[in-house]
Design a protein around this motif. Structure first.
Motif, PDB file in Angstrom:
ATOM      1  N   PRO A 108       0.834  -1.203   0.000  1.00  0.00           N
ATOM      2  CA  PRO A 108       0.000   0.000   0.000  1.00  0.00           C
ATOM      3  C   PRO A 108       0.874   1.261   0.000  1.00  0.00           C
ATOM      4  O   PRO A 108       1.997   1.255   0.496  1.00  0.00           O
ATOM      5  CB  PRO A 108      -0.785  -0.100   1.313  1.00  0.00           C
ATOM      6  CG  PRO A 108      -0.743  -1.545   1.676  1.00  0.00           C
ATOM      7  CD  PRO A 108       0.559  -2.057   1.157  1.00  0.00           C
ATOM      8  N   SER A 112      -2.112   5.530   2.692  1.00  0.00           N
ATOM      9  CA  SER A 112      -2.957   4.608   3.449  1.00  0.00           C
ATOM     10  C   SER A 112      -3.035   4.994   4.918  1.00  0.00           C
ATOM     11  O   SER A 112      -2.101   5.569   5.483  1.00  0.00           O
ATOM     12  CB  SER A 112      -2.404   3.189   3.322  1.00  0.00           C
ATOM     13  OG  SER A 112      -2.393   2.788   1.971  1.00  0.00           O
ATOM     14  N   TRP A 118      -7.265   1.944  11.497  1.00  0.00           N
ATOM     15  CA  TRP A 118      -7.978   0.697  11.193  1.00  0.00           C
ATOM     16  C   TRP A 118      -8.594   0.103  12.458  1.00  0.00           C
ATOM     17  O   TRP A 118      -9.696  -0.455  12.405  1.00  0.00           O
ATOM     18  CB  TRP A 118      -7.048  -0.313  10.516  1.00  0.00           C
ATOM     19  CG  TRP A 118      -6.856   0.005   9.063  1.00  0.00           C
ATOM     20  CD1 TRP A 118      -5.844   0.726   8.503  1.00  0.00           C
ATOM     21  CD2 TRP A 118      -7.720  -0.373   7.988  1.00  0.00           C
ATOM     22  NE1 TRP A 118      -6.026   0.830   7.148  1.00  0.00           N
ATOM     23  CE2 TRP A 118      -7.170   0.161   6.800  1.00  0.00           C
ATOM     24  CE3 TRP A 118      -8.895  -1.101   7.912  1.00  0.00           C
ATOM     25  CZ2 TRP A 118      -7.759  -0.020   5.559  1.00  0.00           C
ATOM     26  CZ3 TRP A 118      -9.482  -1.287   6.662  1.00  0.00           C
ATOM     27  CH2 TRP A 118      -8.919  -0.750   5.508  1.00  0.00           C
ATOM     28  N   MET A 131      -6.786   1.919   2.458  1.00  0.00           N
ATOM     29  CA  MET A 131      -5.579   1.252   1.999  1.00  0.00           C
ATOM     30  C   MET A 131      -5.482   1.542   0.501  1.00  0.00           C
ATOM     31  O   MET A 131      -6.313   1.090  -0.282  1.00  0.00           O
ATOM     32  CB  MET A 131      -5.660  -0.260   2.261  1.00  0.00           C
ATOM     33  CG  MET A 131      -4.356  -0.989   2.074  1.00  0.00           C
ATOM     34  SD  MET A 131      -4.488  -2.768   2.482  1.00  0.00           S
ATOM     35  CE  MET A 131      -4.831  -2.695   4.234  1.00  0.00           C
TER      36      MET A 131
END
Length: 177
Positions: A108, A112, A118, A131
């Motif tokens: 990535p 990202s 996340w 991503m």
């Protein structure tokens, strides 16, 4: 179903792009720069009616074949030309899609989201984790809503999509200032 498609439309428009390098040229038979008739003629799915406002167009479908099943797809147009295509993913597809994207495009990009974001997307309303791949033209995203309902998207986008949208919005409001 309309609720899901509305969430997809909002989520995909909110997803930003940062790179000026152009990498992917579309998704499967959908190529950036196609008009609505050319997009519909690909028969990738049963696109509904084309809607446009202030140079921004949109078509959607709910029968896109992906990963052995059917899902929602949405095409965005700027000044009548295809500029972004997004696919709604099931929760159980995220890991396999991320792995496949890494295998196809490499690691990535720096655009990202960090791991901390996340982790937050599952517990924090209105959070977006991204991503990015291939010069920020391929995106895997998870967007949580106010009620923590998540929308998972795979998007193929022109690198300058959001910059072009911002410019159009600025121009349309200029006469009101």
């Amino acid at each position: 179903m309309k609720s899901v498609l509305k969430k997809v439309a909002v989520a995909a428009l909110l997803l930003g792009t940062a790179s000026s390098a152009f990498a992917v040229d579309g998704y499967k038979d959908l190529k950036f720069g196609m008009n609505k008739d050319q997009v519909a003629a690909t028969n990738l799915c049963s696109f509904g009616e084309y809607a446009e406002s202030n140079g921004m167009g949109y078509m959607e479908c709910d029968d896109l074949t992906f990963n052995g099943g059917t899902t929602f797809g949405a095409a965005w147009f700027i000044n009548g030309k295809l500029s972004r295509f997004a696919i709604v993913l099931a929760d159980d597809e995220l890991v396999s899609v991320a792995t496949a994207l890494k295998n196809k495009f490499g690691a990535p990009t720096k655009r990202s989201s960090p791991k901390s974001v996340w982790r937050k997307v599952d517990v924090t309303p209105n959070t977006e984790a991204n991503m990015w791949f291939d010069n920020n033209t391929v995106l895997l995203a998870v967007v949580s809503g106010q009620d923590l309902t998540k929308t998972n998207l795979l998007a193929y986008t022109e690198a300058d999509f959001n910059n072009r949208i911002s410019k159009m919005e600025s121009q349309s409001i200029a006469s009101d200032l």
